[in-house]
Design a protein around this motif. Structure first.
Motif: not given
Length: 69
Positions: A12-19, A21-29
């Motif tokens: 769900r987190f990956a789906q919510r940040i997809a718009p 243009g980032i992925t969970p690893p990008h988010s962590g960085i």
């Protein structure tokens, strides 16, 4: 059951940040950089426990999007 909940939340987190243009690893960085700007890629890789070559690719992607420099 906990593993299933964790997998569901991660999806769900990956789906919510997809718009964005980032992925969970990008988010962590981005989160790590917001907490400690000016980290070297080596320091960031150590902090996130990510292989340095993988981190380079992720940071390059963020740079191409104008989200990191």
């Amino acid at each position: 059951m906990l593993a299933q909940v964790g997998a569901h939340v991660a999806q769900r987190f990956a789906q919510r940040i997809a718009p964005l243009g980032i992925t969970p690893p990008h988010s962590g960085i981005l989160r790590a950089l917001s907490e400690s700007s000016g980290l070297s890629q080596q320091q960031l890789a150590t902090r996130l426990n990510v292989h340095p070559s993988r981190l380079v690719a992720l940071v390059d992607e963020l740079e191409s999007k104008g989200l990191a420099e």
